[in-house]
Design a protein around this motif. Structure first.
Motif, PDB file in Angstrom:
ATOM      1  N   GLU A 152      36.819  43.403  37.993  1.00 48.15           N
ATOM      2  CA  GLU A 152      37.739  42.878  37.034  1.00 48.15           C
ATOM      3  C   GLU A 152      38.532  41.667  37.496  1.00 48.15           C
ATOM      4  O   GLU A 152      38.887  40.661  36.860  1.00 48.15           O
ATOM      5  CB  GLU A 152      38.307  43.788  35.917  1.00 48.15           C
ATOM      6  N   ALA A 153      39.218  42.073  38.673  1.00 48.06           N
ATOM      7  CA  ALA A 153      40.034  40.932  39.210  1.00 48.06           C
ATOM      8  C   ALA A 153      39.286  39.742  39.630  1.00 48.06           C
ATOM      9  O   ALA A 153      39.823  38.612  39.075  1.00 48.06           O
ATOM     10  CB  ALA A 153      40.698  41.672  40.577  1.00 48.06           C
ATOM     11  N   VAL A 154      37.937  39.834  40.063  1.00 47.87           N
ATOM     12  CA  VAL A 154      37.279  38.881  40.533  1.00 47.87           C
ATOM     13  C   VAL A 154      36.895  38.027  39.219  1.00 47.87           C
ATOM     14  O   VAL A 154      37.066  36.663  39.198  1.00 47.87           O
ATOM     15  CB  VAL A 154      36.176  39.138  41.464  1.00 47.87           C
ATOM     16  N   ILE A 155      36.484  38.720  38.213  1.00 51.80           N
ATOM     17  CA  ILE A 155      35.964  37.974  37.020  1.00 51.80           C
ATOM     18  C   ILE A 155      37.402  37.237  36.254  1.00 51.80           C
ATOM     19  O   ILE A 155      36.892  36.212  35.788  1.00 51.80           O
ATOM     20  CB  ILE A 155      35.393  39.138  36.143  1.00 51.80           C
ATOM     21  N   THR A 156      38.365  37.968  36.342  1.00 47.95           N
ATOM     22  CA  THR A 156      39.610  37.111  35.827  1.00 47.95           C
ATOM     23  C   THR A 156      39.894  35.744  36.566  1.00 47.95           C
ATOM     24  O   THR A 156      40.197  34.787  36.027  1.00 47.95           O
ATOM     25  CB  THR A 156      40.790  38.126  35.717  1.00 47.95           C
ATOM     26  N   ALA A 157      39.798  36.114  38.080  1.00 50.75           N
ATOM     27  CA  ALA A 157      40.016  34.577  38.724  1.00 50.75           C
ATOM     28  C   ALA A 157      38.982  33.610  38.486  1.00 50.75           C
ATOM     29  O   ALA A 157      39.346  32.523  38.851  1.00 50.75           O
ATOM     30  CB  ALA A 157      40.032  35.142  40.501  1.00 50.75           C
ATOM     31  N   ILE A 158      37.663  33.860  38.242  1.00 48.22           N
ATOM     32  CA  ILE A 158      36.636  32.934  38.315  1.00 48.22           C
ATOM     33  C   ILE A 158      36.196  32.332  36.981  1.00 48.22           C
ATOM     34  O   ILE A 158      35.614  31.399  36.843  1.00 48.22           O
ATOM     35  CB  ILE A 158      35.379  33.205  39.196  1.00 48.22           C
ATOM     36  N   THR A 159      36.595  33.306  35.942  1.00 55.37           N
ATOM     37  CA  THR A 159      36.114  32.973  34.527  1.00 55.37           C
ATOM     38  C   THR A 159      37.236  32.706  33.606  1.00 55.37           C
ATOM     39  O   THR A 159      38.136  33.024  33.799  1.00 55.37           O
ATOM     40  CB  THR A 159      35.332  33.998  33.899  1.00 55.37           C
ATOM     41  N   THR A 160      37.007  31.823  32.303  1.00 55.54           N
ATOM     42  CA  THR A 160      37.756  31.853  31.424  1.00 55.54           C
ATOM     43  C   THR A 160      37.521  32.741  30.320  1.00 55.54           C
ATOM     44  O   THR A 160      36.593  33.734  30.370  1.00 55.54           O
ATOM     45  CB  THR A 160      37.793  30.347  30.750  1.00 55.54           C
ATOM     46  N   GLY A 161      38.173  32.632  29.280  1.00 58.70           N
ATOM     47  CA  GLY A 161      37.998  33.449  28.143  1.00 58.70           C
ATOM     48  C   GLY A 161      36.695  32.618  27.380  1.00 58.70           C
ATOM     49  O   GLY A 161      36.178  31.968  27.808  1.00 58.70           O
ATOM     50  N   THR A 162      36.015  33.287  26.209  1.00 58.56           N
ATOM     51  CA  THR A 162      35.209  32.686  25.634  1.00 58.56           C
ATOM     52  C   THR A 162      35.531  31.386  25.135  1.00 58.56           C
ATOM     53  O   THR A 162      36.808  31.097  24.895  1.00 58.56           O
ATOM     54  CB  THR A 162      34.773  33.466  24.313  1.00 58.56           C
TER      55      THR A 162
END
Length: 235
Positions: A180-190
């Protein structure tokens, strides 16, 4: 994960099956030319002729096992949410490593980029596809290369850390937190909830640029250069 030995198998198949079993049962140290020869019922020169040396044999066994895993992974139909597909891919990757620790360690040995194990190359290609879909959806906040490198580094590090822990004391939440830390770092919200900024917009346009025919090859190359500069690290 290893194939069963069968008298009908070719020498190559018997050697790979024997190597996988020795690797799973005793780790890298258990794999020797003598042990593989005896288990596969072949002469040592056959191993050298087919695989070159022990490292070549280990790489081939790792590639064989990882290919079987990738076949199950790529057979899954992608969903409408590429970020959720990345989560699923992360979980499957970590699960594979924990189920096949000796094989995973062979795949993860530090090598020069030009000598990356075939299994690791195949895994990177699958990851690149997942990351590209996120970019096409306008939900990537960094460049595709940077996102893939971060996911690779964090995923491999998390898996190796969990492998190093005694089974009874492994913390499964460690993988979830890292993911989840990685996904938060590389993606935006919808896109509906969080319109992308200039970097996300540049990454998204870069991802779908090959689909346009409005520009000449030279114009596309120039635009790719500009988009890469926008999406790249600040100087």
């Amino acid at each position: 994960m290893h194939a069963r030995l069968s008298p009908e198998d070719s020498p190559r198949e018997r050697i790979l099956a024997a190597t996988a079993k020795l690797l799973a049962d005793g780790g890298r140290e258990a794999v020797s030319t003598r042990a593989v020869s005896a288990a596969a019922d072949v002469q040592a020169p056959t191993i050298y002729r087919l695989f070159g040396d022990k490292q070549g044999l280990l790489d081939a066994a790792a590639a064989e096992g990882f290919t079987a895993y990738l076949n199950t992974k790529t057979a899954r139909e992608p969903t409408d949410d590429p970020v959720e597909d990345l989560r699923t891919g992360w979980d499957m990757h970590v699960g594979f490593g924990l189920a096949n620790p000796a094989l995973y360690l062979v795949m993860s040995e530090p090598r020069p980029a030009t000598e990356a194990p075939p299994a690791a190359v195949a895994g990177a290609e699958v990851l690149a596809t997942l990351i590209h879909r996120i970019a096409e959806a306008g939900r990537l906040r960094v460049s595709e290369d940077r996102a893939a490198h971060l996911v690779q580094a964090a995923g491999r590090g998390t898996t190796l850390m969990l492998i190093s822990m005694p089974e009874g004391s492994r913390d499964p939440e460690l993988s979830v937190m890292a993911r989840e830390a990685v996904i938060t770092a590389i993606t935006t919200g919808t896109p509906e909830l969080a319109p992308p900024g200039p970097v996300s917009a540049a990454v998204a346009l870069r991802a779908v640029l090959p689909q346009t025919s409005a520009l000449t090859d030279r114009e596309q190359a120039l635009l790719r250069e500009w988009l890469d500069r926008i999406a790249g690290p600040a100087h």
